[in-house]
Design an enzyme around this catalytic site. Sequence first.
Site, mmCIF file in Angstrom:
data_model
loop_
_atom_site.group_PDB
_atom_site.id
_atom_site.type_symbol
_atom_site.label_atom_id
_atom_site.label_comp_id
_atom_site.label_asym_id
_atom_site.label_seq_id
_atom_site.Cartn_x
_atom_site.Cartn_y
_atom_site.Cartn_z
ATOM 1 C CB CYS A 143 47.258 52.400 50.458
ATOM 2 S SG CYS A 143 48.509 51.997 49.229
ATOM 3 C CE LYS A 157 43.568 49.722 44.913
ATOM 4 N NZ LYS A 157 43.228 49.713 46.320
HETATM 5 N N1 MSP Z 1 37.501 50.818 48.454
HETATM 6 C C1 MSP Z 1 38.420 49.735 48.511
HETATM 7 C C2 MSP Z 1 37.694 48.419 48.655
HETATM 8 C C3 MSP Z 1 36.777 48.291 49.833
HETATM 9 S S1 MSP Z 1 35.932 46.795 49.875
HETATM 10 C C4 MSP Z 1 35.229 46.749 51.380
HETATM 11 C C5 MSP Z 1 39.273 49.718 47.238
HETATM 12 N N2 MSP Z 1 38.743 50.317 46.181
HETATM 13 S S2 MSP Z 1 39.464 50.471 44.773
HETATM 14 O O1 MSP Z 1 38.531 51.192 43.966
HETATM 15 O O2 MSP Z 1 40.732 51.069 44.934
HETATM 16 O O3 MSP Z 1 39.754 49.080 44.175
HETATM 17 C C6 MSP Z 1 38.866 48.009 44.308
HETATM 18 C C7 MSP Z 1 39.220 46.831 43.490
HETATM 19 O O4 MSP Z 1 39.398 47.147 42.109
HETATM 20 C C8 MSP Z 1 40.506 46.070 43.779
HETATM 21 O O5 MSP Z 1 40.498 45.249 44.858
HETATM 22 C C9 MSP Z 1 40.511 45.171 42.588
HETATM 23 O O6 MSP Z 1 39.498 44.204 42.767
HETATM 24 C C10 MSP Z 1 40.115 46.107 41.499
HETATM 25 N N3 MSP Z 1 41.286 46.618 40.812
HETATM 26 C C11 MSP Z 1 41.827 47.869 40.869
HETATM 27 N N4 MSP Z 1 42.874 47.920 40.008
HETATM 28 C C12 MSP Z 1 43.027 46.720 39.402
HETATM 29 C C13 MSP Z 1 43.842 46.203 38.391
HETATM 30 N N5 MSP Z 1 44.786 46.897 37.813
HETATM 31 N N6 MSP Z 1 43.619 44.926 37.989
HETATM 32 C C14 MSP Z 1 42.613 44.160 38.503
HETATM 33 N N7 MSP Z 1 41.841 44.624 39.448
HETATM 34 C C15 MSP Z 1 42.069 45.862 39.991
HETATM 35 O O7 MSP Z 1 40.346 49.141 47.253
#
Ligand code: MSP
Length: 516
Positions: free
Chosen positions: A131, A299
């Site tokens: 996280c 994730k």
């Molecule tokens: N790096 C941080 C965000 C920093 S913004 C200043 C991060 N990255 S992430 O790659 O883990 O995920 C980013 C985004 O991907 C989530 O907020 C969401 O918008 C999207 N998603 C990741 N898994 C998802 C799903 N299973 N379903 C929908 N959206 C998802 O958090």
Amino acid sequence: MSKEIFYVTTPIYYVNDVPHLGHAYTTVATDFVARYRRSQGREVFFLTGTDEHGQKILRTAEAAGLSPKEWTDQIVPRWTEVWAALDISNDDFIRTTEARHEGPVQKFMQDLYDRGEIYLGRYEGLYCVGCEQFKQPDELVDGRCPLHGTVPDAVEEENYFFRLSNYADRLIELWETVPSSVLPETRRNEVLGKVRGGLDDLSISRVSFDWGVPIPWDDKHVIYVWIDALQNYITAVGYGSDEARFERIWPADIHFVGKDILWFHTVIWPAMLMALELPLPKTVFAHGYLQVGGEKMSKSTLTGISPHDLIDAFGSDGYRYYFMRDISFGGDGDFSWEAMVARYNSDLANDFGNLASRVLNMISRYLDGSVPRVPEEAEMTLPEQSMIDVQQGTFAAIEKAMDDIAPHDALKAAWAFVRRANSYVEEVAPWKLAKDDAERRRLEVVLYQLADALRLMSLMLFPIMPKAAEKLWSRLGLEGRVEDRILPEEGRWGLLPEGNKVTIGDPLFPRIETEA
Ligand code: MSP
């Protein structure tokens, strides 16, 4: 305070792995909104990018036997490649390892420090690297992070802290006076409820590793990855490097995020901006989570379906349409192959694709492939009038839905027009008119209306299905690109030029047959 440029962002994604359907979901939604605003004649700045610091990336790189920068350099193209395959029209792509980001981030932190917003303290707590976040014991299930299933690291170190606790009242006041600052409403209530319980100061630096932006006044520390990451939204538009540009583009009109990162975007980010007296983003919209077959596609539990697999099967337009149409934006949604095939076949292959082939075929067959003379008012009968009414109602409903950030409703509304055009074909039965010489002009009127309906659909559907829209546009013998057209000016009937030569072409959306 109205500003000319419409500024919209996606989160910047962690590049510890390649993109999955969840990441693509946020990016496609943001692209739909960006393209829609451009089609309304707005100047748009659409930003996406990658979040490259922190322990998660560091550990991934170490496991691969690479330096973190080597790792991110080799994986970033895997992301941009998926965005290209999905026709994502971002205007910029920021990487947090770029000098244009790191320098201004240091300036931001120094300003906070100079204003007394940062102090040195000790942190003792549990950190989940998945996280990239400290966890409270009550956030864990059997001592494990519920999202990643891992036991967080016990950390005790000297950290710099941001005086977040000073901002609870101002945040509450913001949400109460500007309800659109956090959407949907349920998410606003969620943060409101939590912040009413008070806020702790926030640890914003780490000392146990060095993969990050150094704290400018104390380079034993690197800036906590989230604090560095959030600033991408301002460094990319000139903060700390080009003030005039920054003022022209900032604040963001909409930050699109998933519900998992609501807290960072609605509490931490605005509080830091308040501390520096910078304008606040107008709206943070948090959408729901995608699940696959009812199973959480978090994730950590990757499902093995790559966006490429679906693009290969359904095309980028089919991909974009399905996710935006089938899942109500804001809520959680379930992806399934069967539902995607069903939606594609009924809406795209049948309703839209078939309509286009039928109309283009009839113009070729009955009118030698030439668009007939534009009908006069007096030549319109009830069915034409009703189709025009439906089209106007549809365009108004789309506008309302897009203003409400409800893309699924916009597409639902769009189909009222597509379906009306289909029922119009059945009603006026051009093939019958074609058999009777006395009905020649009537046939021309009917086919003109249908061809013009296709032109209007191409404009209407461009933001969600740019490829099909461009194809249809050129098959109607129209010049240039739909992309350069402005809907409010061209969304009227009768603008398809007489004499245009139409071409039939391959089916826009070939039916997908599934084996039993
Ligand atoms: N790096 C941080 C965000 C920093 S913004 C200043 C991060 N990255 S992430 O790659 O883990 O995920 C980013 C985004 O991907 C989530 O907020 C969401 O918008 C999207 N998603 C990741 N898994 C998802 C799903 N299973 N379903 C929908 N959206 C998802 O958090």
